[in-house]
Design an enzyme around this catalytic site. Sequence first.
Site, PDB file in Angstrom:
ATOM      1  N   TYR A  96      -7.827  15.646  -7.440  1.00  0.00           N
ATOM      2  CA  TYR A  96      -6.931  14.754  -8.187  1.00  0.00           C
ATOM      3  C   TYR A  96      -5.821  15.613  -8.804  1.00  0.00           C
ATOM      4  O   TYR A  96      -4.631  15.333  -8.660  1.00  0.00           O
ATOM      5  CB  TYR A  96      -7.727  14.026  -9.278  1.00  0.00           C
ATOM      6  CG  TYR A  96      -6.899  13.203 -10.234  1.00  0.00           C
ATOM      7  CD1 TYR A  96      -6.436  11.934  -9.869  1.00  0.00           C
ATOM      8  CD2 TYR A  96      -6.567  13.688 -11.508  1.00  0.00           C
ATOM      9  CE1 TYR A  96      -5.671  11.172 -10.757  1.00  0.00           C
ATOM     10  CE2 TYR A  96      -5.814  12.929 -12.387  1.00  0.00           C
ATOM     11  CZ  TYR A  96      -5.366  11.677 -12.014  1.00  0.00           C
ATOM     12  OH  TYR A  96      -4.607  10.931 -12.892  1.00  0.00           O
ATOM     13  N   LYS A 101      -1.604  15.815  -8.330  1.00  0.00           N
ATOM     14  CA  LYS A 101      -0.661  15.648  -9.446  1.00  0.00           C
ATOM     15  C   LYS A 101       0.239  16.885  -9.587  1.00  0.00           C
ATOM     16  O   LYS A 101       1.427  16.767  -9.922  1.00  0.00           O
ATOM     17  CB  LYS A 101      -1.421  15.361 -10.740  1.00  0.00           C
ATOM     18  CG  LYS A 101      -2.220  14.048 -10.700  1.00  0.00           C
ATOM     19  CD  LYS A 101      -1.321  12.845 -10.435  1.00  0.00           C
ATOM     20  CE  LYS A 101      -2.043  11.528 -10.580  1.00  0.00           C
ATOM     21  NZ  LYS A 101      -1.169  10.370 -10.362  1.00  0.00           N
ATOM     22  N   ASP A 147       0.877  -1.180   0.000  1.00  0.00           N
ATOM     23  CA  ASP A 147       0.000   0.000   0.000  1.00  0.00           C
ATOM     24  C   ASP A 147       0.910   1.225   0.000  1.00  0.00           C
ATOM     25  O   ASP A 147       1.603   1.492   0.990  1.00  0.00           O
ATOM     26  CB  ASP A 147      -0.889  -0.023   1.247  1.00  0.00           C
ATOM     27  CG  ASP A 147      -1.800   1.195   1.328  1.00  0.00           C
ATOM     28  OD1 ASP A 147      -1.634   2.152   0.533  1.00  0.00           O
ATOM     29  OD2 ASP A 147      -2.682   1.187   2.196  1.00  0.00           O
ATOM     30  N   SER A 154       0.149  13.993 -14.092  1.00  0.00           N
ATOM     31  CA  SER A 154      -0.937  13.992 -15.081  1.00  0.00           C
ATOM     32  C   SER A 154      -1.011  15.366 -15.733  1.00  0.00           C
ATOM     33  O   SER A 154      -0.619  16.359 -15.115  1.00  0.00           O
ATOM     34  CB  SER A 154      -2.271  13.722 -14.388  1.00  0.00           C
ATOM     35  OG  SER A 154      -3.360  13.975 -15.268  1.00  0.00           O
TER      36      SER A 154
END
Length: 262
Positions: free
Chosen positions: A157, A161, A64, A143
């Site tokens: 998100y 990034k 993890d 991203s």
Amino acid sequence: MKVNLAEQTAVVYGAGRGIGEAIVNELAKAGAKVYVADLIKENCEHVVDELKKKGLEGVAVSCDVSKFDQVDAVMEQAEKETGRLDIVVNNAGIVTLGSFLETTQDEISKLINVNLMGASNGLQAGVKRMQKYNHGKIVSTASFAGRHAMKEGFAYYGMTKAAIIYLTQAAAYAGADYNINVNSICPGIIRTPMWEKILDANVAAGADRETSWHDNLKHFIPLERGDQKPEDIAYAVLFLCSEYADHITGQALNIDGGASMD
Ligand SMILES: NC(=O)c1ccc[n+]([C@@H]2O[C@H](COP(=O)([O-])OP(=O)(O)OC[C@H]3O[C@@H](n4cnc5c(N)ncnc54)[C@H](O)[C@@H]3O)[C@@H](O)[C@H]2O)c1
């Protein structure tokens, strides 16, 4: 340009499917022994079984990435078993679609713990462990969504990034005295299980799945070459992990069909 990673040891996190699996394949085809680390052990085992069928080397490890000790333990195992650590790829990630106001506290915590802390853990453990070799390559998956905020959503998100792009530079400074190159990559839109999850949400909202996919491509990606494949991302990682990228550090490489130009 032929990349030769013979004798090298690589650890790839988030390697059980999608982009991570493609990265494992490219590194292994170039000769590296790859530690295939992911939350889902069965997926790691499947990836390693496929490598072995092709005569390539891999080891499946469950991990993890949000837990520093687990991330560090995979690198420790790789070093104990092979006597070296040449390449680390921090690729694990999760996505939520939500806008700034819609995203729940629970979603924000999960995004930070997996995407940001996952990369942070791999960067810290990687740079610390590679110092003694005076050599190493680390790549983290950011991203195009981390380049600037989008009105379509991906608020937190994208934040994780953007933070990976920043942390890549901080880690690159830390690694520079030890010949450790630290870079990140910014993919565009690749139809992996992660994107199927986004399409699930669009379908639940009444959209047709395939129409929604093509609408997203058209909306975000200027280059009309058709779908980007996980391999397109893996080729860039292979390059950044090779001797051809020895003088590249602290960079974020867009592999996104031009999505980040606007
Ligand atoms: N698919 C895209 O369009 C796209 C675009 C830009 C960036 N990315 C990034 O690329 C990376 C790979 O994405 P993908 O599209 O292959 O997604 P994916 O969902 O297919 O794969 C992600 C992998 O990460 C693993 N993972 C999730 N949480 C984990 C944890 N806590 N510990 C260890 N492993 C964990 C998953 O089990 C899975 O194998 C992600 O970081 C993602 O944010 C993807």
